[in-house]
Design a protein around this motif. Structure first.
Motif, PDB file in Angstrom:
ATOM      1  N   GLU A  93       9.166 -15.223   0.722  1.00 17.17           N
ATOM      2  CA  GLU A  93       9.254 -14.446  -0.520  1.00 17.17           C
ATOM      3  C   GLU A  93       8.164 -13.378  -0.541  1.00 17.17           C
ATOM      4  N   ILE A  94       8.556 -12.131  -0.837  1.00 16.70           N
ATOM      5  CA  ILE A  94       7.586 -11.033  -0.908  1.00 16.70           C
ATOM      6  C   ILE A  94       6.716 -11.214  -2.151  1.00 16.70           C
ATOM      7  N   VAL A  95       5.402 -11.241  -1.934  1.00 20.96           N
ATOM      8  CA  VAL A  95       4.463 -11.423  -3.042  1.00 20.96           C
ATOM      9  C   VAL A  95       3.532 -10.221  -3.213  1.00 20.96           C
ATOM     10  N   GLY A  96       3.696  -9.206  -2.350  1.00 17.96           N
ATOM     11  CA  GLY A  96       2.871  -8.011  -2.483  1.00 17.96           C
ATOM     12  C   GLY A  96       3.234  -6.996  -1.422  1.00 17.96           C
ATOM     13  N   PHE A  97       2.747  -5.766  -1.638  1.00 12.53           N
ATOM     14  CA  PHE A  97       2.953  -4.724  -0.629  1.00 12.53           C
ATOM     15  C   PHE A  97       1.922  -3.634  -0.793  1.00 12.53           C
ATOM     16  N   VAL A  98       1.750  -2.885   0.291  1.00 13.98           N
ATOM     17  CA  VAL A  98       0.832  -1.754   0.306  1.00 13.98           C
ATOM     18  C   VAL A  98       1.499  -0.608   1.060  1.00 13.98           C
ATOM     19  N   THR A  99       1.215   0.606   0.612  1.00 14.04           N
ATOM     20  CA  THR A  99       1.735   1.816   1.253  1.00 14.04           C
ATOM     21  C   THR A  99       0.558   2.702   1.633  1.00 14.04           C
ATOM     22  N   VAL A 100       0.512   3.111   2.904  1.00 10.19           N
ATOM     23  CA  VAL A 100      -0.529   4.022   3.382  1.00 10.19           C
ATOM     24  C   VAL A 100       0.161   5.249   3.962  1.00 10.19           C
ATOM     25  N   LEU A 101      -0.110   6.396   3.362  1.00  7.38           N
ATOM     26  CA  LEU A 101       0.526   7.639   3.782  1.00  7.38           C
ATOM     27  C   LEU A 101      -0.473   8.548   4.495  1.00  7.38           C
ATOM     28  N   PRO A 102      -0.020   9.212   5.561  1.00  8.13           N
ATOM     29  CA  PRO A 102      -0.889  10.226   6.166  1.00  8.13           C
ATOM     30  C   PRO A 102      -1.050  11.379   5.185  1.00  8.13           C
ATOM     31  N   ASP A 103      -2.209  12.009   5.202  1.00  7.49           N
ATOM     32  CA  ASP A 103      -2.474  13.136   4.317  1.00  7.49           C
ATOM     33  C   ASP A 103      -2.353  14.429   5.126  1.00  7.49           C
ATOM     34  N   ASP A 104      -2.267  15.554   4.422  1.00  2.00           N
ATOM     35  CA  ASP A 104      -2.248  16.848   5.098  1.00  2.00           C
ATOM     36  C   ASP A 104      -3.511  17.064   5.915  1.00  2.00           C
ATOM     37  N   VAL A 105      -4.600  16.470   5.448  1.00  2.00           N
ATOM     38  CA  VAL A 105      -5.852  16.526   6.195  1.00  2.00           C
ATOM     39  C   VAL A 105      -5.800  15.380   7.202  1.00  2.00           C
ATOM     40  N   ALA A 106      -5.818  15.681   8.471  1.00  2.00           N
ATOM     41  CA  ALA A 106      -5.590  14.675   9.520  1.00  2.00           C
ATOM     42  C   ALA A 106      -6.581  13.517   9.483  1.00  2.00           C
ATOM     43  N   THR A 107      -7.776  13.739   8.953  1.00  2.00           N
ATOM     44  CA  THR A 107      -8.796  12.689   8.970  1.00  2.00           C
ATOM     45  C   THR A 107      -8.763  11.821   7.714  1.00  2.00           C
ATOM     46  N   LEU A 108      -7.746  12.022   6.872  1.00  2.00           N
ATOM     47  CA  LEU A 108      -7.656  11.319   5.593  1.00  2.00           C
ATOM     48  C   LEU A 108      -6.300  10.643   5.472  1.00  2.00           C
ATOM     49  N   ALA A 109      -6.271   9.441   4.895  1.00  2.00           N
ATOM     50  CA  ALA A 109      -5.020   8.762   4.578  1.00  2.00           C
ATOM     51  C   ALA A 109      -5.060   8.386   3.100  1.00  2.00           C
ATOM     52  N   GLU A 110      -3.884   8.249   2.513  1.00  2.26           N
ATOM     53  CA  GLU A 110      -3.752   7.946   1.090  1.00  2.26           C
ATOM     54  C   GLU A 110      -3.194   6.542   0.908  1.00  2.26           C
ATOM     55  N   LEU A 111      -3.915   5.709   0.177  1.00  2.00           N
ATOM     56  CA  LEU A 111      -3.387   4.411  -0.206  1.00  2.00           C
ATOM     57  C   LEU A 111      -2.538   4.678  -1.454  1.00  2.00           C
ATOM     58  N   GLU A 112      -1.234   4.719  -1.280  1.00  2.00           N
ATOM     59  CA  GLU A 112      -0.325   5.130  -2.344  1.00  2.00           C
ATOM     60  C   GLU A 112      -0.033   3.998  -3.318  1.00  2.00           C
ATOM     61  N   ASP A 113       0.262   2.825  -2.802  1.00  2.00           N
ATOM     62  CA  ASP A 113       0.615   1.675  -3.640  1.00  2.00           C
ATOM     63  C   ASP A 113      -0.049   0.429  -3.090  1.00  2.00           C
ATOM     64  N   LEU A 114      -0.531  -0.414  -3.979  1.00  2.00           N
ATOM     65  CA  LEU A 114      -0.957  -1.771  -3.642  1.00  2.00           C
ATOM     66  C   LEU A 114      -0.610  -2.623  -4.844  1.00  2.00           C
ATOM     67  N   PHE A 115       0.433  -3.423  -4.701  1.00  2.00           N
ATOM     68  CA  PHE A 115       0.911  -4.251  -5.806  1.00  2.00           C
ATOM     69  C   PHE A 115       1.078  -5.687  -5.346  1.00  2.00           C
ATOM     70  N   ILE A 116       0.634  -6.609  -6.194  1.00  2.00           N
ATOM     71  CA  ILE A 116       0.743  -8.038  -5.944  1.00  2.00           C
ATOM     72  C   ILE A 116       1.501  -8.648  -7.121  1.00  2.00           C
ATOM     73  N   ALA A 117       2.432  -9.560  -6.813  1.00  2.00           N
ATOM     74  CA  ALA A 117       3.152 -10.271  -7.874  1.00  2.00           C
ATOM     75  C   ALA A 117       2.131 -11.008  -8.747  1.00  2.00           C
ATOM     76  N   PRO A 118       2.258 -10.921 -10.071  1.00  2.00           N
ATOM     77  CA  PRO A 118       1.258 -11.549 -10.960  1.00  2.00           C
ATOM     78  C   PRO A 118       0.995 -13.025 -10.652  1.00  2.00           C
ATOM     79  N   GLU A 119       2.027 -13.769 -10.278  1.00  2.00           N
ATOM     80  CA  GLU A 119       1.825 -15.196  -9.992  1.00  2.00           C
ATOM     81  C   GLU A 119       1.024 -15.418  -8.703  1.00  2.00           C
ATOM     82  N   ALA A 120       0.826 -14.371  -7.914  1.00  2.00           N
ATOM     83  CA  ALA A 120       0.056 -14.474  -6.674  1.00  2.00           C
ATOM     84  C   ALA A 120      -1.317 -13.804  -6.786  1.00  2.00           C
ATOM     85  N   TRP A 121      -1.691 -13.366  -7.984  1.00  2.00           N
ATOM     86  CA  TRP A 121      -3.001 -12.739  -8.175  1.00  2.00           C
ATOM     87  C   TRP A 121      -4.111 -13.750  -7.880  1.00  2.00           C
ATOM     88  N   ARG A 122      -5.259 -13.215  -7.451  1.00  2.00           N
ATOM     89  CA  ARG A 122      -6.494 -13.979  -7.240  1.00  2.00           C
ATOM     90  C   ARG A 122      -6.361 -15.021  -6.134  1.00  2.00           C
TER      91      ARG A 122
END
Length: 149
Positions: free
Chosen positions: A59-88
């Motif tokens: 069962e999926i309890v969380g996910f993260v998205t990392v996107l490359p940025d226009d600046v090659a030396t930088l990446a963007e953490l777009e989403d980080l979500f955890i199901a509430p019952e799986a917090w902590r």
């Protein structure tokens, strides 16, 4: 508890979108705005190659998205979500560590994230530092940045 970290699959977009909204609503902040905002329940198809999920017993309890940025030396953490019952339970930290690995694999030397007041302490405890303030649809937020090894 065994947590499996793996790439997201195309057929999981709806599941990820539902988890994103459920996690966002769990704090009780901006409920009406979030329910009216399509982006609050969507993971764009273009982001899927950059999404990693955490699952427990299949069962999926969380996910993260990392996107490359226009600046090659930088990446963007777009989403980080955890199901509430799986917090902590350390799942957010596991996904954040994976996000950092993926950003480094993209060639990024730093990872940037926009965080609300509730998420800011989590990121700061993980080594992110204040880099500015930004306006978002819901409320002002901070931009945080972490240099990668």
């Amino acid at each position: 508890m065994t947590v499996n970290i793996r790439p997201a699959r195309a057929e999981e977009r709806d599941t990820l979108g539902a988890l994103k909204l459920r996690s966002s609503l769990a704090w009780g902040d901006h409920v009406e705005e979030l329910q009216a905002l399509p982006e609050a329940r969507e993971v764009p198809a273009a982001h899927l190659p950059h999404v990693v999920v955490a699952e427990i017993a299949g069962e999926i309890v969380g996910f993260v998205t990392v996107l490359p940025d226009d600046v090659a030396t930088l990446a963007e953490l777009e989403d980080l979500f955890i199901a509430p019952e799986a917090w902590r339970k350390g799942i957010g930290s596991m996904l954040l560590a994976e996000a950092e690995r993926r950003a480094a694999a993209l060639g990024a030397r730093s990872l940037r994230v926009v965080a609300g007041a509730r998420a800011r302490p989590f990121y700061e405890a993980s080594g992110f530092r204040f880099a500015g303030t930004v306006a978002t649809y819901l409320a002002p937020a901070v931009q945080l940045r972490k240099d990668l090894a």
